[in-house]
Design a protein around this motif. Sequence first.
Motif, mmCIF file in Angstrom:
data_model
loop_
_atom_site.group_PDB
_atom_site.id
_atom_site.type_symbol
_atom_site.label_atom_id
_atom_site.label_comp_id
_atom_site.label_asym_id
_atom_site.label_seq_id
_atom_site.Cartn_x
_atom_site.Cartn_y
_atom_site.Cartn_z
ATOM 1 N N THR A 106 0.847 -1.190 0.000
ATOM 2 C CA THR A 106 0.000 0.000 0.000
ATOM 3 C C THR A 106 0.883 1.241 0.000
ATOM 4 O O THR A 106 1.842 1.307 0.776
ATOM 5 N N PRO A 107 0.607 2.238 -0.860
ATOM 6 C CA PRO A 107 1.447 3.443 -0.900
ATOM 7 C C PRO A 107 1.100 4.410 0.231
ATOM 8 O O PRO A 107 -0.069 4.607 0.556
ATOM 9 N N PHE A 108 2.133 5.005 0.809
ATOM 10 C CA PHE A 108 1.970 6.014 1.852
ATOM 11 C C PHE A 108 2.877 7.204 1.549
ATOM 12 O O PHE A 108 3.979 7.044 1.017
ATOM 13 N N LEU A 109 2.385 8.382 1.919
ATOM 14 C CA LEU A 109 3.145 9.604 1.708
ATOM 15 C C LEU A 109 4.260 9.724 2.737
ATOM 16 O O LEU A 109 4.069 9.430 3.919
ATOM 17 N N LEU A 110 5.439 10.152 2.270
ATOM 18 C CA LEU A 110 6.563 10.485 3.134
ATOM 19 C C LEU A 110 6.750 11.993 3.104
ATOM 20 O O LEU A 110 6.824 12.591 2.030
ATOM 21 N N LYS A 111 6.807 12.622 4.261
ATOM 22 C CA LYS A 111 7.095 14.061 4.351
ATOM 23 C C LYS A 111 8.513 14.193 4.893
ATOM 24 O O LYS A 111 8.761 14.002 6.085
ATOM 25 N N ILE A 112 9.440 14.521 4.013
ATOM 26 C CA ILE A 112 10.861 14.450 4.326
ATOM 27 C C ILE A 112 11.408 15.839 4.610
ATOM 28 O O ILE A 112 11.458 16.694 3.715
ATOM 29 N N PRO A 113 11.821 16.117 5.831
ATOM 30 C CA PRO A 113 12.422 17.430 6.120
ATOM 31 C C PRO A 113 13.778 17.554 5.436
ATOM 32 O O PRO A 113 14.544 16.589 5.384
ATOM 33 N N THR A 114 14.056 18.713 4.904
ATOM 34 C CA THR A 114 15.346 18.915 4.222
ATOM 35 C C THR A 114 16.358 19.626 5.109
ATOM 36 O O THR A 114 17.538 19.671 4.778
ATOM 37 N N THR A 115 15.894 20.208 6.202
ATOM 38 C CA THR A 115 16.802 20.838 7.159
ATOM 39 C C THR A 115 16.402 20.416 8.563
ATOM 40 O O THR A 115 15.268 20.016 8.811
ATOM 41 N N THR A 116 17.362 20.474 9.471
ATOM 42 C CA THR A 116 17.077 20.259 10.891
ATOM 43 C C THR A 116 17.680 21.420 11.670
ATOM 44 O O THR A 116 18.519 22.165 11.154
ATOM 45 N N VAL A 117 17.234 21.556 12.900
ATOM 46 C CA VAL A 117 17.701 22.648 13.752
ATOM 47 C C VAL A 117 18.380 22.063 14.983
ATOM 48 O O VAL A 117 17.829 21.181 15.645
ATOM 49 N N GLU A 118 19.581 22.544 15.271
ATOM 50 C CA GLU A 118 20.304 22.165 16.479
ATOM 51 C C GLU A 118 20.457 23.395 17.368
ATOM 52 O O GLU A 118 20.573 24.520 16.873
ATOM 53 N N ALA A 119 20.441 23.175 18.656
ATOM 54 C CA ALA A 119 20.535 24.282 19.603
ATOM 55 C C ALA A 119 21.883 24.974 19.501
ATOM 56 O O ALA A 119 22.922 24.332 19.319
ATOM 57 N N GLY A 120 21.850 26.295 19.614
ATOM 58 C CA GLY A 120 23.070 27.091 19.691
ATOM 59 C C GLY A 120 23.142 27.738 21.048
ATOM 60 O O GLY A 120 22.991 27.075 22.078
ATOM 61 N N THR A 121 23.336 29.048 21.094
ATOM 62 C CA THR A 121 23.298 29.784 22.353
ATOM 63 C C THR A 121 21.854 29.866 22.823
ATOM 64 O O THR A 121 20.999 30.366 22.082
ATOM 65 N N PRO A 122 21.531 29.371 24.020
ATOM 66 C CA PRO A 122 20.144 29.334 24.474
ATOM 67 C C PRO A 122 19.445 30.689 24.363
ATOM 68 O O PRO A 122 19.938 31.700 24.840
#
Length: 335
Positions: A106-122
């Motif tokens: 069965t086909p299912f949609l994939l929502k693929i993030p192209t960027t991620t966020v990492e913590a810097g200076t709080p």
Amino acid sequence: MDDSESFRDILNKALSMIDSILAQENRALHERPLIASIEFVSLCIEKVRYKDQDEFEPGEFADYLDSDWFKAIFLKTQSWYSSRYGEAINTSRDSGIEGVTVIYNTPFLLKIPTTTVEAGTPGETVWICFHDALQPEEDVLGWIVNGPNLSAASKSDGIKLRRLSVEVANRLRSIKIHLMEITETDARVAEFRREIIPHLERAAQQIVRGKATDYKRAHWDIQMACEFAFKLLSQQRSGSFQQTHDLFFLYDHMPGDALPLKRTHLSKVPSWERMAEWRYGGGPIVSLDETFRCYRAALQIIDETLAAAKRRFRFGKAKFHTRKPPWMSKPDNSD
């Protein structure tokens, strides 16, 4: 900088013209205020006199991005857009890419993030990370939209569906990064570049709908995405491209160095004549397996073709340490 009504008139007239152009370029609404502000400075401002400062030329964006006078222009531009588009201007387009995977046939949609966020200076900064492949800490199965219950899946089924999902995600991330990096040598290159992902996303959406007619129609978007990748590379290399839908012909007549893509791989995609027939509902029934194999083959064709294009930057594993842009904060004495 003059804050009189005459300045507002000039700004408003300029923004009407600039926004019309941005709309024709299919710029997302949330992107337009900043782009329009920069364009206004470039097109309409020769000298700046702000508060007690001596008259000076605005320079390039990097020279004035944190200046109070540009903050004032940006806020007025943002107000103009809010007045024209209302709440729609606050809707940000998701930066992810839509793909498709198959689970339990069965086909299912994939929502693929192209960027991620990492913590810097709080509270002050973050790292924006660009990826051309799945990262060790990421779970591709978490990107399945309205997916099935996978807890009862057999080990072999689990391995297969994860492998397929990772393959699709990696290819789409790589394609996205290639398209970000590509040097737009002319307007045609820009045009081809702009259309590849929309065709791939439309193909994925059609496959997910799961009807026989949708499987047929998905093939035409797959064809066009492959075709545009070849034509983009040819246009970038020579300033022209072959006027044909035939992928073998486009491959064989590609100017410049040989492609990293093997010619035999094109055989995994049906002929354009067959795809054109399916586009209008003709021809024999097409199965999900056939359509998904074609989709996966197309991702490889496009990824490896775009890998041969000229590029100015490399974003595949890039990280940018950033804080809230200074032009987003309200300047002193600005309305």
